[in-house]
Design a protein around this motif. Structure first.
Motif, PDB file in Angstrom:
ATOM      1  N   GLY A 175       0.898  -1.695   0.529  1.00  0.00           N
ATOM      2  CA  GLY A 175       0.136   0.136  -0.345  1.00  0.00           C
ATOM      3  C   GLY A 175       0.867   1.219   0.134  1.00  0.00           C
ATOM      4  N   HIS A 176       0.753   1.727  -1.174  1.00  0.00           N
ATOM      5  CA  HIS A 176       1.673   3.356  -1.364  1.00  0.00           C
ATOM      6  C   HIS A 176       0.870   4.329  -1.596  1.00  0.00           C
ATOM      7  CE1 HIS A 176       2.363   1.804  -5.187  1.00  0.00           C
ATOM      8  NE2 HIS A 176       2.097   3.073  -5.950  1.00  0.00           N
ATOM      9  N   GLU A 177      -0.700   3.934  -1.589  1.00  0.00           N
ATOM     10  CA  GLU A 177      -1.885   4.980  -1.638  1.00  0.00           C
ATOM     11  C   GLU A 177      -2.223   4.921  -0.890  1.00  0.00           C
ATOM     12  OE1 GLU A 177      -3.923   3.409  -5.552  1.00  0.00           O
ATOM     13  OE2 GLU A 177      -2.334   3.824  -6.383  1.00  0.00           O
ATOM     14  N   PHE A 178      -2.616   5.972   0.142  1.00  0.00           N
ATOM     15  CA  PHE A 178      -3.305   6.009   1.590  1.00  0.00           C
ATOM     16  C   PHE A 178      -3.618   7.471   2.052  1.00  0.00           C
ATOM     17  CE2 PHE A 178       0.533   5.068   2.470  1.00  0.00           C
ATOM     18  CZ  PHE A 178       0.968   5.681   3.799  1.00  0.00           C
ATOM     19  N   SER A 179      -4.397   7.538   2.647  1.00  0.00           N
ATOM     20  CA  SER A 179      -5.179   8.573   3.744  1.00  0.00           C
ATOM     21  C   SER A 179      -5.425   8.640   4.995  1.00  0.00           C
ATOM     22  CB  SER A 179      -6.321   9.484   2.843  1.00  0.00           C
ATOM     23  OG  SER A 179      -7.377   8.867   3.067  1.00  0.00           O
ATOM     24  N   GLY A 180      -5.284   8.846   5.547  1.00  0.00           N
ATOM     25  CA  GLY A 180      -5.386   9.053   6.974  1.00  0.00           C
ATOM     26  C   GLY A 180      -5.863  10.336   8.305  1.00  0.00           C
ATOM     27  N   THR A 181      -4.914   9.905   9.319  1.00  0.00           N
ATOM     28  CA  THR A 181      -4.698  11.527  10.151  1.00  0.00           C
ATOM     29  C   THR A 181      -3.628  10.792  10.954  1.00  0.00           C
ATOM     30  OG1 THR A 181      -6.739  10.315  11.763  1.00  0.00           O
ATOM     31  CG2 THR A 181      -7.751  11.811   9.919  1.00  0.00           C
ATOM     32  N   MET A 182      -3.323  12.027  11.448  1.00  0.00           N
ATOM     33  CA  MET A 182      -2.257  12.354  12.149  1.00  0.00           C
ATOM     34  C   MET A 182      -2.445  11.908  13.082  1.00  0.00           C
ATOM     35  SD  MET A 182       0.279  13.010   9.988  1.00  0.00           S
ATOM     36  CE  MET A 182       1.797  13.410  11.137  1.00  0.00           C
ATOM     37  N   VAL A 183      -1.677  11.249  14.159  1.00  0.00           N
ATOM     38  CA  VAL A 183      -1.721  10.173  15.587  1.00  0.00           C
ATOM     39  C   VAL A 183      -0.126  10.815  16.279  1.00  0.00           C
ATOM     40  CG1 VAL A 183      -1.031   8.456  17.149  1.00  0.00           C
ATOM     41  CG2 VAL A 183      -2.373   8.245  14.642  1.00  0.00           C
ATOM     42  N   THR A 184       0.927  11.456  15.830  1.00  0.00           N
ATOM     43  CA  THR A 184       1.512  12.355  16.276  1.00  0.00           C
ATOM     44  C   THR A 184       2.003  13.205  15.929  1.00  0.00           C
ATOM     45  OG1 THR A 184       3.500  11.056  15.078  1.00  0.00           O
ATOM     46  CG2 THR A 184       3.414   9.924  16.923  1.00  0.00           C
ATOM     47  N   GLY A 185       1.867  14.491  16.534  1.00  0.00           N
ATOM     48  CA  GLY A 185       1.162  15.477  15.558  1.00  0.00           C
ATOM     49  C   GLY A 185       3.178  16.337  16.083  1.00  0.00           C
ATOM     50  N   THR A 186       3.118  17.301  14.740  1.00  0.00           N
ATOM     51  CA  THR A 186       3.420  18.762  14.873  1.00  0.00           C
ATOM     52  C   THR A 186       3.366  19.808  14.891  1.00  0.00           C
ATOM     53  OG1 THR A 186       4.224  18.380  12.487  1.00  0.00           O
ATOM     54  CG2 THR A 186       5.608  17.153  13.735  1.00  0.00           C
ATOM     55  N   ALA A 187       4.333  21.001  14.915  1.00  0.00           N
ATOM     56  CA  ALA A 187       3.274  22.222  15.390  1.00  0.00           C
ATOM     57  C   ALA A 187       2.537  21.932  13.096  1.00  0.00           C
ATOM     58  CB  ALA A 187       4.878  23.183  14.999  1.00  0.00           C
ATOM     59  N   ASP A 188       3.345  21.655  12.497  1.00  0.00           N
ATOM     60  CA  ASP A 188       2.432  21.827  11.081  1.00  0.00           C
ATOM     61  C   ASP A 188       1.696  20.630  11.065  1.00  0.00           C
ATOM     62  OD1 ASP A 188       4.163  24.146  10.611  1.00  0.00           O
ATOM     63  OD2 ASP A 188       5.616  22.522   9.753  1.00  0.00           O
ATOM     64  N   LEU A 189       2.045  20.293  11.830  1.00  0.00           N
ATOM     65  CA  LEU A 189       0.652  18.865  11.190  1.00  0.00           C
ATOM     66  C   LEU A 189       0.546  18.300  12.497  1.00  0.00           C
ATOM     67  CD1 LEU A 189       2.809  16.636   8.465  1.00  0.00           C
ATOM     68  CD2 LEU A 189       0.889  17.719   8.400  1.00  0.00           C
ATOM     69  N   PRO A 190      -0.250  19.261  13.456  1.00  0.00           N
ATOM     70  CA  PRO A 190      -1.022  18.414  14.375  1.00  0.00           C
ATOM     71  C   PRO A 190      -1.381  17.271  14.262  1.00  0.00           C
ATOM     72  CG  PRO A 190      -2.201  20.402  13.736  1.00  0.00           C
ATOM     73  CD  PRO A 190      -1.381  19.976  13.103  1.00  0.00           C
ATOM     74  N   ALA A 191      -2.277  16.908  15.917  1.00  0.00           N
ATOM     75  CA  ALA A 191      -2.756  15.623  15.981  1.00  0.00           C
ATOM     76  C   ALA A 191      -4.331  15.698  15.733  1.00  0.00           C
ATOM     77  CB  ALA A 191      -2.642  15.081  16.721  1.00  0.00           C
ATOM     78  N   GLY A 192      -4.415  15.103  14.677  1.00  0.00           N
ATOM     79  CA  GLY A 192      -6.024  15.120  14.344  1.00  0.00           C
ATOM     80  C   GLY A 192      -6.214  15.372  12.536  1.00  0.00           C
ATOM     81  N   THR A 193      -4.824  16.088  11.594  1.00  0.00           N
ATOM     82  CA  THR A 193      -5.205  16.196  10.750  1.00  0.00           C
ATOM     83  C   THR A 193      -4.871  15.176   9.659  1.00  0.00           C
ATOM     84  OG1 THR A 193      -3.344  18.489  11.410  1.00  0.00           O
ATOM     85  CG2 THR A 193      -3.551  17.785   8.977  1.00  0.00           C
ATOM     86  N   ARG A 194      -5.586  15.862   8.895  1.00  0.00           N
ATOM     87  CA  ARG A 194      -6.178  14.956   7.488  1.00  0.00           C
ATOM     88  C   ARG A 194      -5.082  15.134   6.329  1.00  0.00           C
ATOM     89  NH1 ARG A 194      -9.957  16.316   4.675  1.00  0.00           N
ATOM     90  NH2 ARG A 194      -9.920  14.489   4.037  1.00  0.00           N
ATOM     91  N   VAL A 195      -4.496  13.649   6.588  1.00  0.00           N
ATOM     92  CA  VAL A 195      -2.742  13.884   4.884  1.00  0.00           C
ATOM     93  C   VAL A 195      -3.484  12.770   4.165  1.00  0.00           C
ATOM     94  CG1 VAL A 195      -2.209  14.859   6.829  1.00  0.00           C
ATOM     95  CG2 VAL A 195      -1.516  12.275   6.853  1.00  0.00           C
ATOM     96  N   THR A 196      -2.408  12.892   3.878  1.00  0.00           N
ATOM     97  CA  THR A 196      -1.541  11.432   2.889  1.00  0.00           C
ATOM     98  C   THR A 196      -0.219  11.629   2.789  1.00  0.00           C
ATOM     99  OG1 THR A 196      -2.322  10.614   0.120  1.00  0.00           O
ATOM    100  CG2 THR A 196      -2.054  13.358   0.141  1.00  0.00           C
ATOM    101  N   VAL A 197       0.129  11.092   1.476  1.00  0.00           N
ATOM    102  CA  VAL A 197       1.889  10.811   1.520  1.00  0.00           C
ATOM    103  C   VAL A 197       2.582  10.950   0.642  1.00  0.00           C
ATOM    104  CG1 VAL A 197       3.780   8.965   3.085  1.00  0.00           C
ATOM    105  CG2 VAL A 197       1.380   9.659   4.623  1.00  0.00           C
ATOM    106  N   TYR A 198       3.624  11.552   0.420  1.00  0.00           N
ATOM    107  CA  TYR A 198       4.390  11.128  -0.878  1.00  0.00           C
ATOM    108  C   TYR A 198       5.166  10.117  -0.792  1.00  0.00           C
ATOM    109  CZ  TYR A 198       8.165  12.596  -3.877  1.00  0.00           C
ATOM    110  OH  TYR A 198       8.923  12.477  -4.950  1.00  0.00           O
TER     111      TYR A 198
END
Length: 334
Positions: free
Chosen positions: A58-81
């Motif tokens: 699986g390299h096509e996926f979406s989800g939400t951040m569990v461990t957050g950062t200032a730019d990507l706080p926990a709960g942010t909806r994301v996909t991945v390059y």
């Protein structure tokens, strides 16, 4: 956590495995949706040269951040390059990390997104816009392939195009060209259900069986042939036709990954001074653009024909390896 694990040729299994731990510079993502790619089918068949069992594909996926950062706080909806480049080889040092000499991908060379959780480098994580659904977020990756195919080769708005193949990449290619301002797009497909899907999206579709494709191309282009021809089918019969349907000094872009040797009548390319270019994956910028445009064209989501619970992993692969199912893009929901 639950994960779909490749155990060997023609063998996948839903298993309980340990959740990944994000190393320094990586983030942990709770997966929402994960799609089956043509590469995943090669892995499933046991023919991929790098993928080794046991592996979470699986390299096509979406989800939400569990461990957050200032730019990507926990709960942010994301996909991945999902590309993993070495950063030290000549292509990487010259700004072409997407074709790194030792390029690796999540879900191929290490565990990927067909699981409840996945770890990914923080600099590869792309935020999703609010108007992009979780399902559509998992479709950004294939759209990025088509954005790259247009941008990398210098597609010019106002030009026309012929697209071979109405599978996932072919349909996405046609939609991306429409977003990018193509003046007219014609598609070539032999499968009736896929042709019907393309027609429902507003594209003219040619069934090449029993047809003179060269003549059909000229009839649709005032006798010239198409400005751009995109091979998203990867079939030897298609390769033999590419130089017949392109115009003089036109452009052929090979997007499909050919599994078998094909003949290309190069003398025809010489007569037309044709440009032939191959493309592979995408740059980070292509991926970011794809994440923006998926919400601009509602037909992208129509390509996703099936969303299954992860427990139906085998059914998902069966849909794509059995003729006549009507499946185009199959996803799992976690």
């Amino acid at each position: 956590m639950k994960a779909i694990v490749y155990e060997g040729a023609q063998k996948i299994e839903m298993k309980e495995v340990a959740a990944p731990v994000a190393q320094d510079g990586w983030g942990l993502i709770k997966v929402s949706h994960a799609g089956i790619c043509g590469t995943d089918l090669n892995i499933y068949a046991g023919t991929h040269p790098r993928a080794k069992a046991p592996l979470i594909m699986g390299h096509e996926f979406s989800g939400t951040m569990v461990t957050g950062t200032a730019d990507l706080p926990a709960g942010t909806r994301v996909t991945v390059y999902p590309l993993l480049s070495c950063g030290a080889c000549e292509p990487c040092l010259n700004g072409n990390a997407h074709v790194c000499n030792t390029l690796k991908l999540l879900g191929i060379d290490c565990d990927g997104g067909m699981a409840e959780y996945v770890a990914a480098p923080l600099d590869k994580i792309v935020k999703l816009a609010d108007n992009v659904s979780d399902k559509l977020g998992a479709f950004v990756e294939p759209v990025a392939v088509t954005v790259h195919a247009a941008r990398e080769t210098g597609f010019v708005p106002g030009d026309n195009a012929l697209v071979f193949g109405c599978g996932t990449i072919g349909l996405a290619m046609a939609l991306t060209l429409r977003v990018f301002g193509a003046s007219g797009i014609t598609m070539v497909e032999t499968d009736d259900s896929r042709a019907a899907m393309a027609k429902s999206m507003g594209f003219e579709v040619i069934n090449p069986i029993g047809m003179n494709l060269e003549q059909a191309a000229k009839e649709r282009t005032h006798g010239n042939g198409f400005d751009w021809v995109y091979d998203c089918a990867g079939a030897p019969a298609v390769a033999a036709s590419l130089l017949d349907v392109v115009k003089v000094r036109g452009h052929i872009v090979v997007v499909a990954a050919y599994k078998h040797a094909a003949e290309l009548p190069l003398i025809k390319g010489m007569f037309k001074e044709t440009s032939i270019q191959f493309i592979r994956v995408y740059r980070k910028k292509d991926f970011e653009i794809a994440a923006e445009i998926v919400a601009q064209e509602p037909n992208y989501e129509k390509i996703i024909t099936h969303v299954l619970p992860a427990e139906q992993a085998q059914k998902g692969f069966d849909l794509l390896t059995t003729k006549g199912t009507g499946a185009v893009k199959v996803m799992f929901n976690f």
